[in-house]
Design a protein around this motif. Structure first.
Motif, PDB file in Angstrom:
ATOM      1  N   LYS A  11      34.490  84.103  16.654  1.00 32.45           N
ATOM      2  CA  LYS A  11      34.842  85.374  17.289  1.00 32.45           C
ATOM      3  C   LYS A  11      33.596  85.962  17.933  1.00 32.45           C
ATOM      4  CE  LYS A  11      37.200  86.728  13.098  1.00 32.45           C
ATOM      5  NZ  LYS A  11      36.363  86.246  12.117  1.00 32.45           N
ATOM      6  N   VAL A  12      33.817  86.737  18.985  1.00 31.35           N
ATOM      7  CA  VAL A  12      32.721  87.477  19.603  1.00 31.35           C
ATOM      8  C   VAL A  12      33.154  88.928  19.729  1.00 31.35           C
ATOM      9  CG1 VAL A  12      31.359  87.802  21.706  1.00 31.35           C
ATOM     10  CG2 VAL A  12      31.784  85.498  20.865  1.00 31.35           C
ATOM     11  N   GLY A  13      32.331  89.819  19.171  1.00 33.32           N
ATOM     12  CA  GLY A  13      32.573  91.245  19.322  1.00 33.32           C
ATOM     13  C   GLY A  13      31.844  91.748  20.551  1.00 33.32           C
ATOM     14  N   PHE A  31      38.454  82.769  19.180  1.00 35.28           N
ATOM     15  CA  PHE A  31      38.496  81.409  19.711  1.00 35.28           C
ATOM     16  C   PHE A  31      39.392  80.526  18.851  1.00 35.28           C
ATOM     17  CE2 PHE A  31      34.101  82.868  20.790  1.00 35.28           C
ATOM     18  CZ  PHE A  31      34.306  82.988  22.145  1.00 35.28           C
ATOM     19  N   LYS A  32      40.023  79.556  19.504  1.00 45.00           N
ATOM     20  CA  LYS A  32      40.830  78.586  18.774  1.00 45.00           C
ATOM     21  C   LYS A  32      39.886  77.564  18.136  1.00 45.00           C
ATOM     22  CE  LYS A  32      44.904  79.135  21.575  1.00 45.00           C
ATOM     23  NZ  LYS A  32      45.830  78.564  22.530  1.00 45.00           N
ATOM     24  N   LYS A  33      40.190  77.200  16.898  1.00 46.09           N
ATOM     25  CA  LYS A  33      39.346  76.262  16.152  1.00 46.09           C
ATOM     26  C   LYS A  33      39.141  74.945  16.889  1.00 46.09           C
ATOM     27  CE  LYS A  33      39.443  77.128  11.247  1.00 46.09           C
ATOM     28  NZ  LYS A  33      40.026  76.849   9.970  1.00 46.09           N
ATOM     29  N   GLU A  34      40.200  74.485  17.527  1.00 51.33           N
ATOM     30  CA  GLU A  34      40.148  73.166  18.152  1.00 51.33           C
ATOM     31  C   GLU A  34      39.348  73.140  19.461  1.00 51.33           C
ATOM     32  OE1 GLU A  34      44.090  75.070  19.391  1.00 51.33           O
ATOM     33  OE2 GLU A  34      43.011  74.835  17.511  1.00 51.33           O
ATOM     34  N   HIS A  35      38.970  74.302  19.984  1.00 47.33           N
ATOM     35  CA  HIS A  35      38.197  74.338  21.229  1.00 47.33           C
ATOM     36  C   HIS A  35      36.737  73.977  20.976  1.00 47.33           C
ATOM     37  CE1 HIS A  35      41.155  77.065  23.655  1.00 47.33           C
ATOM     38  NE2 HIS A  35      41.630  75.875  23.403  1.00 47.33           N
ATOM     39  N   SER A  36      36.170  73.295  21.931  1.00 51.72           N
ATOM     40  CA  SER A  36      34.750  72.944  21.855  1.00 51.72           C
ATOM     41  C   SER A  36      33.915  74.184  22.140  1.00 51.72           C
ATOM     42  CB  SER A  36      34.430  71.858  22.885  1.00 51.72           C
ATOM     43  OG  SER A  36      34.549  72.393  24.200  1.00 51.72           O
ATOM     44  N   LEU A  37      32.639  74.111  21.808  1.00 52.25           N
ATOM     45  CA  LEU A  37      31.754  75.236  22.110  1.00 52.25           C
ATOM     46  C   LEU A  37      31.727  75.517  23.607  1.00 52.25           C
ATOM     47  CD1 LEU A  37      28.641  74.802  19.770  1.00 52.25           C
ATOM     48  CD2 LEU A  37      30.594  76.333  19.517  1.00 52.25           C
ATOM     49  N   GLU A  38      31.788  74.474  24.401  1.00 54.10           N
ATOM     50  CA  GLU A  38      31.770  74.656  25.852  1.00 54.10           C
ATOM     51  C   GLU A  38      33.014  75.412  26.323  1.00 54.10           C
ATOM     52  OE1 GLU A  38      28.934  71.605  24.704  1.00 54.10           O
ATOM     53  OE2 GLU A  38      31.054  71.834  24.215  1.00 54.10           O
ATOM     54  N   GLU A  39      34.181  75.081  25.764  1.00 55.54           N
ATOM     55  CA  GLU A  39      35.414  75.794  26.124  1.00 55.54           C
ATOM     56  C   GLU A  39      35.335  77.262  25.682  1.00 55.54           C
ATOM     57  OE1 GLU A  39      38.975  72.524  25.904  1.00 55.54           O
ATOM     58  OE2 GLU A  39      37.895  72.931  24.039  1.00 55.54           O
ATOM     59  N   LYS A  40      34.755  77.484  24.520  1.00 59.38           N
ATOM     60  CA  LYS A  40      34.580  78.856  24.031  1.00 59.38           C
ATOM     61  C   LYS A  40      33.630  79.628  24.947  1.00 59.38           C
ATOM     62  CE  LYS A  40      35.461  77.542  19.247  1.00 59.38           C
ATOM     63  NZ  LYS A  40      34.926  77.437  17.873  1.00 59.38           N
ATOM     64  N   ALA A  41      32.579  78.970  25.407  1.00 62.29           N
ATOM     65  CA  ALA A  41      31.618  79.615  26.309  1.00 62.29           C
ATOM     66  C   ALA A  41      32.290  79.997  27.625  1.00 62.29           C
ATOM     67  CB  ALA A  41      30.422  78.704  26.555  1.00 62.29           C
ATOM     68  N   ILE A  42      33.195  79.171  28.114  1.00 62.45           N
ATOM     69  CA  ILE A  42      33.933  79.484  29.346  1.00 62.45           C
ATOM     70  C   ILE A  42      34.828  80.710  29.120  1.00 62.45           C
ATOM     71  CG2 ILE A  42      35.752  78.655  30.911  1.00 62.45           C
ATOM     72  CD1 ILE A  42      34.448  75.817  30.562  1.00 62.45           C
ATOM     73  N   THR A  78      25.529  74.687  10.467  1.00 62.70           N
ATOM     74  CA  THR A  78      26.114  75.950  10.923  1.00 62.70           C
ATOM     75  C   THR A  78      25.110  76.738  11.757  1.00 62.70           C
ATOM     76  OG1 THR A  78      27.535  76.053   8.985  1.00 62.70           O
ATOM     77  CG2 THR A  78      27.166  78.122  10.156  1.00 62.70           C
ATOM     78  N   MET A  79      23.871  76.809  11.266  1.00 67.73           N
ATOM     79  CA  MET A  79      22.838  77.545  11.989  1.00 67.73           C
ATOM     80  C   MET A  79      22.556  76.907  13.347  1.00 67.73           C
ATOM     81  SD  MET A  79      20.294  78.668   8.898  1.00 67.73           S
ATOM     82  CE  MET A  79      18.996  79.115   9.994  1.00 67.73           C
ATOM     83  N   ALA A  80      22.505  75.593  13.396  1.00 66.76           N
ATOM     84  CA  ALA A  80      22.253  74.905  14.658  1.00 66.76           C
ATOM     85  C   ALA A  80      23.382  75.163  15.654  1.00 66.76           C
ATOM     86  CB  ALA A  80      22.088  73.402  14.415  1.00 66.76           C
ATOM     87  N   LYS A  81      24.611  75.129  15.164  1.00 68.22           N
ATOM     88  CA  LYS A  81      25.778  75.375  16.022  1.00 68.22           C
ATOM     89  C   LYS A  81      25.759  76.808  16.559  1.00 68.22           C
ATOM     90  CE  LYS A  81      30.799  74.786  15.812  1.00 68.22           C
ATOM     91  NZ  LYS A  81      31.934  74.464  14.931  1.00 68.22           N
ATOM     92  N   LEU A  82      25.437  77.754  15.699  1.00 69.88           N
ATOM     93  CA  LEU A  82      25.384  79.153  16.115  1.00 69.88           C
ATOM     94  C   LEU A  82      24.264  79.384  17.131  1.00 69.88           C
ATOM     95  CD1 LEU A  82      26.455  81.997  15.912  1.00 69.88           C
ATOM     96  CD2 LEU A  82      25.015  82.346  13.902  1.00 69.88           C
ATOM     97  N   GLN A  83      23.106  78.784  16.888  1.00 71.07           N
ATOM     98  CA  GLN A  83      21.992  78.900  17.837  1.00 71.07           C
ATOM     99  C   GLN A  83      22.409  78.334  19.205  1.00 71.07           C
ATOM    100  OE1 GLN A  83      18.914  80.194  17.617  1.00 71.07           O
ATOM    101  NE2 GLN A  83      18.809  80.647  15.448  1.00 71.07           N
ATOM    102  N   ARG A  84      23.058  77.194  19.167  1.00 69.64           N
ATOM    103  CA  ARG A  84      23.504  76.547  20.408  1.00 69.64           C
ATOM    104  C   ARG A  84      24.498  77.439  21.161  1.00 69.64           C
ATOM    105  NH1 ARG A  84      27.476  71.773  20.439  1.00 69.64           N
ATOM    106  NH2 ARG A  84      27.677  71.409  22.652  1.00 69.64           N
ATOM    107  N   PHE A  85      25.477  77.991  20.437  1.00 72.18           N
ATOM    108  CA  PHE A  85      26.480  78.825  21.091  1.00 72.18           C
ATOM    109  C   PHE A  85      25.881  80.140  21.576  1.00 72.18           C
ATOM    110  CE2 PHE A  85      30.333  81.619  21.045  1.00 72.18           C
ATOM    111  CZ  PHE A  85      30.926  81.033  22.149  1.00 72.18           C
ATOM    112  N   ASN A  86      24.962  80.686  20.809  1.00 68.78           N
ATOM    113  CA  ASN A  86      24.281  81.905  21.227  1.00 68.78           C
ATOM    114  C   ASN A  86      23.554  81.664  22.550  1.00 68.78           C
ATOM    115  OD1 ASN A  86      22.221  84.131  21.289  1.00 68.78           O
ATOM    116  ND2 ASN A  86      23.247  84.640  19.369  1.00 68.78           N
ATOM    117  N   GLY A  87      22.924  80.502  22.669  1.00 72.58           N
ATOM    118  CA  GLY A  87      22.253  80.140  23.927  1.00 72.58           C
ATOM    119  C   GLY A  87      23.240  80.038  25.083  1.00 72.58           C
ATOM    120  N   MET A  88      24.407  79.462  24.824  1.00 77.16           N
ATOM    121  CA  MET A  88      25.434  79.357  25.864  1.00 77.16           C
ATOM    122  C   MET A  88      25.890  80.739  26.324  1.00 77.16           C
ATOM    123  SD  MET A  88      27.913  76.367  24.478  1.00 77.16           S
ATOM    124  CE  MET A  88      27.389  74.681  24.290  1.00 77.16           C
TER     125      MET A  88
END
Length: 183
Positions: A11-13, A31-42, A78-88
């Motif tokens: 989720k993003v607030g 976000f839907k669980k099945e979506h990739s980070l890239e789809e969530k970023a879009i 988890t931390m790596a994934k969050l850092q990556r998505f935060n960057g996106m």
């Protein structure tokens, strides 16, 4: 307008505060669980494009992602994934607004809003939600059948805290410039 963002991979607030410190709007992207980070970023980028069309976003503040492990709650993955998505999300903001967003540490953001969480508080998230509602009575939310804030309420409250920190930083800069000018 100042946009505050609380990023997570589920989720993003989002919250917008005007240059008078008034809360204009807040929202949650789920976000839907099945979506990739890239789809969530879009999805995130599409939402901020809509916000930018309606509000004139002057500044963007994003809550810094966790940098340390929290006693068994956060794994390296988890931390790596969050850092990556935060960057996106940061990149999407750069692309949409044509300026870099600022990062703000959660503790710094809470200090700007004078939120100090007592040690004996059982539910930190609910405490922050209540403190945000004290400052902004127009921040309303739904509860579960057990009377707890619905999931995502804490993300919106955190985004408001981040936006308020951005507002505080902005007004401190104006005050400093005026003091320099008067000297």
């Amino acid at each position: 307008m100042i946009l505050g963002i609380d990023v997570s991979t589920t989720k993003v607030g989002l919250a917008i505060i005007d240059l008078d410190g008034k809360l204009k709007t807040y929202d949650l992207i789920k976000f839907k669980k099945e979506h990739s980070l890239e789809e969530k970023a879009i999805s995130f980028e599409n939402k901020i494009i809509k916000l930018d069309k309606y509000y004139q976003i002057y500044s963007v503040y994003i809550e810094q992602p966790a940098m340390m492990f929290r006693g068994g709650k956060t794994t390296a993955m988890t931390m790596a994934k969050l850092q990556r998505f935060n960057g996106m999300c940061s990149y999407a903001c750069r692309k949409v607004f044509d300026f870099d967003p600022d990062m703000v540490h959660p503790n710094t953001a809470r200090k700007k809003m004078n939120i100090s969480i007592p040690r004996n508080v059982e539910n930190k998230k609910t405490y922050i939600i209540n403190e945000v509602q004290k400052r902004y009575p127009n921040f309303t939310y739904q509860t579960t059948r057990f009377g707890n804030p619905k999931p995502g309420t804490d993300d919106m409250a955190d985004a408001i805290v981040v936006a308020y920190a951005g507002y505080s930083i902005y007004t401190e800069g104006i005050d400093a410039a005026e003091q320099t000018k008067d000297s």
